[in-house]
Each structure stands twice: as C-alpha cells, then as structure tokens.
Design a protein around this motif. Sequence first.
Motif, PDB file in Angstrom:
ATOM      1  N   ARG A 282       0.828  -1.210   0.000  1.00  0.00           N
ATOM      2  CA  ARG A 282       0.000   0.000   0.000  1.00  0.00           C
ATOM      3  C   ARG A 282       0.859   1.254   0.000  1.00  0.00           C
ATOM      4  NH1 ARG A 282      -1.117   3.374   3.835  1.00  0.00           N
ATOM      5  NH2 ARG A 282      -0.624   2.001   5.591  1.00  0.00           N
TER       6      ARG A 282
ATOM      7  N   THR B  38     -11.977   2.168   7.081  1.00  0.00           N
ATOM      8  CA  THR B  38     -10.548   2.393   7.292  1.00  0.00           C
ATOM      9  C   THR B  38     -10.041   1.563   8.461  1.00  0.00           C
ATOM     10  OG1 THR B  38     -10.769   4.640   6.445  1.00  0.00           O
ATOM     11  CG2 THR B  38      -8.798   4.172   7.710  1.00  0.00           C
TER      12      THR B  38
ATOM     13  N   ALA C  89      -7.245  -3.422  -5.604  1.00  0.00           N
ATOM     14  CA  ALA C  89      -6.975  -2.041  -5.173  1.00  0.00           C
ATOM     15  C   ALA C  89      -5.475  -1.732  -5.172  1.00  0.00           C
ATOM     16  CB  ALA C  89      -7.558  -1.802  -3.786  1.00  0.00           C
TER      17      ALA C  89
ATOM     18  N   GLU D 167      -7.297   5.031   3.891  1.00  0.00           N
ATOM     19  CA  GLU D 167      -8.620   5.526   3.527  1.00  0.00           C
ATOM     20  C   GLU D 167      -8.941   5.197   2.074  1.00  0.00           C
ATOM     21  OE1 GLU D 167      -6.279   7.366   5.095  1.00  0.00           O
ATOM     22  OE2 GLU D 167      -7.221   7.611   7.064  1.00  0.00           O
ATOM     23  N   ARG D 168      -7.972   5.414   1.189  1.00  0.00           N
ATOM     24  CA  ARG D 168      -8.191   5.150  -0.236  1.00  0.00           C
ATOM     25  C   ARG D 168      -8.405   3.656  -0.489  1.00  0.00           C
ATOM     26  NH1 ARG D 168      -9.724   7.316  -5.121  1.00  0.00           N
ATOM     27  NH2 ARG D 168      -9.505   5.520  -6.475  1.00  0.00           N
ATOM     28  N   VAL D 169      -7.596   2.815   0.136  1.00  0.00           N
ATOM     29  CA  VAL D 169      -7.737   1.365  -0.035  1.00  0.00           C
ATOM     30  C   VAL D 169      -9.085   0.906   0.522  1.00  0.00           C
ATOM     31  CG1 VAL D 169      -6.783  -0.891   0.562  1.00  0.00           C
ATOM     32  CG2 VAL D 169      -5.248   0.968  -0.078  1.00  0.00           C
TER      33      VAL D 169
ATOM     34  N   LYS E 176      -0.750   4.765  -1.604  1.00  0.00           N
ATOM     35  CA  LYS E 176      -2.162   4.838  -1.226  1.00  0.00           C
ATOM     36  C   LYS E 176      -2.303   4.938   0.288  1.00  0.00           C
ATOM     37  CE  LYS E 176      -4.375   2.594  -5.090  1.00  0.00           C
ATOM     38  NZ  LYS E 176      -5.591   1.851  -5.420  1.00  0.00           N
ATOM     39  N   THR E 177      -3.305   5.651   0.702  1.00  0.00           N
ATOM     40  CA  THR E 177      -3.632   5.735   2.127  1.00  0.00           C
ATOM     41  C   THR E 177      -4.544   4.581   2.500  1.00  0.00           C
ATOM     42  OG1 THR E 177      -5.605   7.062   1.735  1.00  0.00           O
ATOM     43  CG2 THR E 177      -3.524   8.276   2.072  1.00  0.00           C
TER      44      THR E 177
ATOM     45  N   GLU F 125     -11.813   2.636   0.686  1.00  0.00           N
ATOM     46  CA  GLU F 125     -12.821   3.070  -0.280  1.00  0.00           C
ATOM     47  C   GLU F 125     -12.852   2.122  -1.489  1.00  0.00           C
ATOM     48  OE1 GLU F 125     -12.992   6.769  -3.290  1.00  0.00           O
ATOM     49  OE2 GLU F 125     -12.872   7.334  -1.177  1.00  0.00           O
ATOM     50  N   ASP F 126     -11.680   1.776  -1.994  1.00  0.00           N
ATOM     51  CA  ASP F 126     -11.587   0.871  -3.149  1.00  0.00           C
ATOM     52  C   ASP F 126     -12.150  -0.517  -2.840  1.00  0.00           C
ATOM     53  OD1 ASP F 126     -10.360   2.911  -4.557  1.00  0.00           O
ATOM     54  OD2 ASP F 126      -8.336   2.061  -4.396  1.00  0.00           O
TER      55      ASP F 126
END
Length: 111
Positions: free
Chosen positions: A13, A31, A55, A21-23, A18-19, A25-26
């Motif tokens: 990651r 989180t 992701a 949070e982004r992972v 990627k944060t 979301e994906d």
Amino acid sequence: MENDFGNRIREIRKMRGKTQERVAEDCGVSTSTIARWEAGSLRPNQENQKLLANALRVKVDEFYVDSELPVPRNVLLAEILDTLEKLDQPFQLHILRVAQDLVALTHPKSE
C-alpha cells in the motif's frame, strides 16, 4: 514474523502511494478494517483479498509468497518500471547508469 500478511499489505500500500482511507474506499470497507488487516488482528476473507489485490494492483498470491521480502520482487520491479516510464529517456538513462554504478560498488568483479 507473525504478521507477514498484514505487513505485506502495508508495504505494498505504501509503495503504491495509497492511504488506508483510499484502499478502504476501493475495497468497500472501513478504514479501521484496513488498519486491522495490516495489524494482523483481522484477516480478510477470500472476496476481500480479491478486492484488496485489485486495489493494490497485485495478484492475491503476492500476499503470501516469499515472506522474507516486505514487497514481492516482481511487484517491486513493476513499480520501478511504472515509475521510470513517467520520465523522459535522458533521465531513464541517468538512472540506469546510477543503478549500474551501485551494482559495481556493491558487487565488484573478481579479478
């Protein structure tokens, strides 16, 4: 290492920039779920492993192979190539020369 799976997720990651949070979301999870996967207190089920791999742009197998390395070699090489492709050729050649010099320094030829 007890948490090879979680550490692998974290390292890939971070390498991908990627944060959590982004992972999350994906993957369609919270989180805190990503944090628990990385900490090793929760393991993603098969479906979530597929979402996570997608992701992070890896195969599910990459979470399991060669636990001695924080990031699988083929994933690291792919990331290096992706990064180099963003540079123009003179910079690519410069990086190649630097890498060759590093190899020469760390692996001198026997005479």
